[in-house]
Scaffold this active site. Structure first.
Site, PDB file in Angstrom:
ATOM      1  N   GLY A  84     -18.181  46.825  21.955  1.00  0.00           N
ATOM      2  CA  GLY A  84     -18.993  46.592  23.139  1.00  0.00           C
ATOM      3  C   GLY A  84     -19.189  45.122  23.438  1.00  0.00           C
ATOM      4  O   GLY A  84     -18.435  44.271  22.957  1.00  0.00           O
ATOM      5  N   LEU A 140     -18.635  43.768  26.296  1.00  0.00           N
ATOM      6  CA  LEU A 140     -17.278  43.548  26.790  1.00  0.00           C
ATOM      7  C   LEU A 140     -17.168  42.287  27.630  1.00  0.00           C
ATOM      8  O   LEU A 140     -18.099  41.908  28.334  1.00  0.00           O
ATOM      9  CB  LEU A 140     -16.841  44.758  27.616  1.00  0.00           C
ATOM     10  CG  LEU A 140     -16.915  46.109  26.878  1.00  0.00           C
ATOM     11  CD1 LEU A 140     -16.413  47.225  27.774  1.00  0.00           C
ATOM     12  CD2 LEU A 140     -16.128  46.079  25.577  1.00  0.00           C
ATOM     13  N   HIS A 141     -16.006  41.652  27.524  1.00  0.00           N
ATOM     14  CA  HIS A 141     -15.691  40.462  28.331  1.00  0.00           C
ATOM     15  C   HIS A 141     -14.254  40.608  28.833  1.00  0.00           C
ATOM     16  O   HIS A 141     -13.609  41.649  28.587  1.00  0.00           O
ATOM     17  CB  HIS A 141     -15.893  39.181  27.502  1.00  0.00           C
ATOM     18  CG  HIS A 141     -15.241  39.211  26.155  1.00  0.00           C
ATOM     19  ND1 HIS A 141     -13.873  39.275  25.994  1.00  0.00           N
ATOM     20  CD2 HIS A 141     -15.771  39.212  24.904  1.00  0.00           C
ATOM     21  CE1 HIS A 141     -13.581  39.289  24.708  1.00  0.00           C
ATOM     22  NE2 HIS A 141     -14.716  39.264  24.014  1.00  0.00           N
ATOM     23  N   ALA A 142     -13.758  39.564  29.484  1.00  0.00           N
ATOM     24  CA  ALA A 142     -12.431  39.661  30.107  1.00  0.00           C
ATOM     25  C   ALA A 142     -11.343  40.001  29.079  1.00  0.00           C
ATOM     26  O   ALA A 142     -10.333  40.630  29.424  1.00  0.00           O
ATOM     27  CB  ALA A 142     -12.107  38.355  30.819  1.00  0.00           C
ATOM     28  N   HIS A 183     -11.575  42.137  26.622  1.00  0.00           N
ATOM     29  CA  HIS A 183     -11.521  43.596  26.493  1.00  0.00           C
ATOM     30  C   HIS A 183     -10.880  44.218  27.740  1.00  0.00           C
ATOM     31  O   HIS A 183     -10.130  45.183  27.641  1.00  0.00           O
ATOM     32  CB  HIS A 183     -12.930  44.176  26.326  1.00  0.00           C
ATOM     33  CG  HIS A 183     -13.624  43.736  25.075  1.00  0.00           C
ATOM     34  ND1 HIS A 183     -14.627  42.794  25.064  1.00  0.00           N
ATOM     35  CD2 HIS A 183     -13.450  44.101  23.782  1.00  0.00           C
ATOM     36  CE1 HIS A 183     -15.055  42.615  23.837  1.00  0.00           C
ATOM     37  NE2 HIS A 183     -14.359  43.389  23.033  1.00  0.00           N
ATOM     38  N   GLY A 206      -6.515  43.711  20.017  1.00  0.00           N
ATOM     39  CA  GLY A 206      -6.238  42.327  20.396  1.00  0.00           C
ATOM     40  C   GLY A 206      -5.562  41.557  19.266  1.00  0.00           C
ATOM     41  O   GLY A 206      -5.877  41.749  18.091  1.00  0.00           O
ATOM     42  N   ASP A 221      -7.615  39.158  16.593  1.00  0.00           N
ATOM     43  CA  ASP A 221      -7.920  39.577  15.216  1.00  0.00           C
ATOM     44  C   ASP A 221      -6.596  39.964  14.566  1.00  0.00           C
ATOM     45  O   ASP A 221      -6.315  41.145  14.346  1.00  0.00           O
ATOM     46  CB  ASP A 221      -8.896  40.756  15.238  1.00  0.00           C
ATOM     47  CG  ASP A 221     -10.239  40.352  15.809  1.00  0.00           C
ATOM     48  OD1 ASP A 221     -10.939  39.565  15.178  1.00  0.00           O
ATOM     49  OD2 ASP A 221     -10.554  40.800  16.929  1.00  0.00           O
ATOM     50  N   GLN A 258      -6.644  41.989  11.351  1.00  0.00           N
ATOM     51  CA  GLN A 258      -7.093  43.356  11.638  1.00  0.00           C
ATOM     52  C   GLN A 258      -5.928  44.193  12.180  1.00  0.00           C
ATOM     53  O   GLN A 258      -5.685  45.315  11.736  1.00  0.00           O
ATOM     54  CB  GLN A 258      -8.241  43.312  12.644  1.00  0.00           C
ATOM     55  CG  GLN A 258      -8.635  44.656  13.215  1.00  0.00           C
ATOM     56  CD  GLN A 258      -9.885  44.581  14.079  1.00  0.00           C
ATOM     57  OE1 GLN A 258     -10.983  44.494  13.568  1.00  0.00           O
ATOM     58  NE2 GLN A 258      -9.718  44.620  15.392  1.00  0.00           N
ATOM     59  N   SER A 289     -17.063  37.792  21.694  1.00  0.00           N
ATOM     60  CA  SER A 289     -18.494  38.043  21.899  1.00  0.00           C
ATOM     61  C   SER A 289     -19.330  37.027  21.130  1.00  0.00           C
ATOM     62  O   SER A 289     -20.446  36.700  21.531  1.00  0.00           O
ATOM     63  CB  SER A 289     -18.847  39.449  21.427  1.00  0.00           C
ATOM     64  OG  SER A 289     -18.112  40.383  22.163  1.00  0.00           O
TER      65      SER A 289
HETATM   66  O1  PAF Z   1     -12.184  44.518  16.827  1.00  0.00           O
HETATM   67  C1  PAF Z   1     -13.240  45.188  16.909  1.00  0.00           C
HETATM   68  O2  PAF Z   1     -13.967  45.127  17.906  1.00  0.00           O
HETATM   69  C2  PAF Z   1     -13.635  46.093  15.749  1.00  0.00           C
HETATM   70  O3  PAF Z   1     -13.279  45.548  14.529  1.00  0.00           O
HETATM   71  C3  PAF Z   1     -13.081  47.525  15.892  1.00  0.00           C
HETATM   72  C4  PAF Z   1     -11.566  47.551  15.862  1.00  0.00           C
HETATM   73  C5  PAF Z   1     -13.577  48.142  17.188  1.00  0.00           C
HETATM   74  C6  PAF Z   1     -13.565  48.384  14.719  1.00  0.00           C
HETATM   75  O4  PAF Z   1     -14.963  48.447  14.685  1.00  0.00           O
END
Ligand code: PAF
Length: 283
Positions: A31, A33-35, A37, A149, A152, A155, A188
């Site tokens: 959540g 959210l910005h550009a 996202h 994205g 990250d 991730q 964020s």
């Molecule tokens: O990148 C994120 O916003 C979070 O790590 C994710 C992938 C939604 C998991 O909570």
């Protein structure tokens, strides 16, 4: 766009779309959210016909001294923004819906090795929190495609590995990082920056780009590139956690034979911890 809060409601909607032959694309978020996202949803539009976004600030990926309680939560604004991008379904569960027995007692998903380096070294348990919640969300939504994205980068790499190792049928798509004109990657957590820190923050991207330019010019002394990036950030007033040159494919150590690299950095400025990366091809 419809907003739902239960696993059951998500499954009902997605199963109906699937019966009608639609491909379902999923964008998990926390959540606020910005550009950046919005650009993930725009990427999602290229891969299917129906779009689901989740908004869930996942307690399991925050350490005890991190910003879970203060993480910015703006559900009404997020709803407006997702509706305007053409998202079909917003899934906004509460913590008990995702962790009925508490996040400490939940079954866990972990990618050993990859989860413990870089972010994992400085945020113990963070990557396990991410892989666990993303695996749960994948089982709930059962998307054909999911978009994450590249900001990250670790991730994204860990999630790709989890999906491959656990034979999940979802296709993972990485979307490029969106930046302010200064070069600062949208996040964020940028709102934790003071006005003075906001002016300083783009130095991370400039330092990553300077390191990438050395590599593109043929320099393969990665240890020296890492040292100099780290020291540049320190001199500028950051408290860097790492500045690291890695193989883009699996975040292993880069050697003179590695062609596709990624340079990753994490650094603190009082309240904000910023991460960023730049991918680079060697000549
Ligand atoms: O990148 C994120 O916003 C979070 O790590 C994710 C992938 C939604 C998991 O909570």
């Amino acid at each position: 766009m419809e907003t739902v809060t239960t696993i059951r409601a998500v499954r009902e909607r997605v199963q109906a779309w699937r019966r009608a032959g639609a491909r379902v694309v999923f964008v998990p978020t926390m959540g606020n959210l910005h550009a950046g996202h919005v650009s993930l949803i725009e990427t999602a539009r290229r891969y299917g016909e129906r779009f689901v976004a989740s908004i869930f600030v996942n307690p399991m990926q925050f350490g005890p001294n991190e910003d879970f309680a203060h993480y910015p939560r703006t559900p009404r604004e997020d709803e407006g923004m997702l509706g305007a991008t053409g998202c079909d379904l917003m899934f906004m569960p509460d913590v008990a819906e995702i962790y009925p027995h508490g996040s400490e007692r939940t079954a866990r998903v972990e990618v050993p090795g990859l989860s413990r380096i870089l972010e994992g070294e400085f945020r113990p348990g963070h990557m396990e929190g991410v892989t666990t919640v993303v695996a749960k969300l994948f089982h709930i939504v059962e998307p054909d495609v999911a978009v994450f994205g590249e900001k990250d980068f670790q991730q994204l790499t860990v999630i790709r590995r989890m999906v491959a190792e656990l034979c999940m049928r979802v296709e993972i798509v990485g979307a490029p990082t969106l930046r302010e004109t200064s070069g600062l990657a949208l996040s964020s957590r940028n709102q934790y920056l003071t006005p003075a820190e906001r002016k300083l923050a783009p130095v991370i991207y400039r330092t990553l780009e300077a390191a990438a330019a050395r590599i593109r010019a043929g320099d393969a002394d990665f240890a020296s590139i890492e040292r100099s990036g780290f020291e540049t950030l320190e001199r500028a007033g950051f408290r860097p956690d790492y500045f690291s040159v890695r193989r883009a494919e699996d975040l292993g150590g880069a050697t003179a034979a590695t062609r596709t690299l990624v340079i990753l950095a994490a650094a603190r400025l009082s309240r904000a911890r910023l991460i960023d990366n730049v991918q680079v091809m060697r000549p």
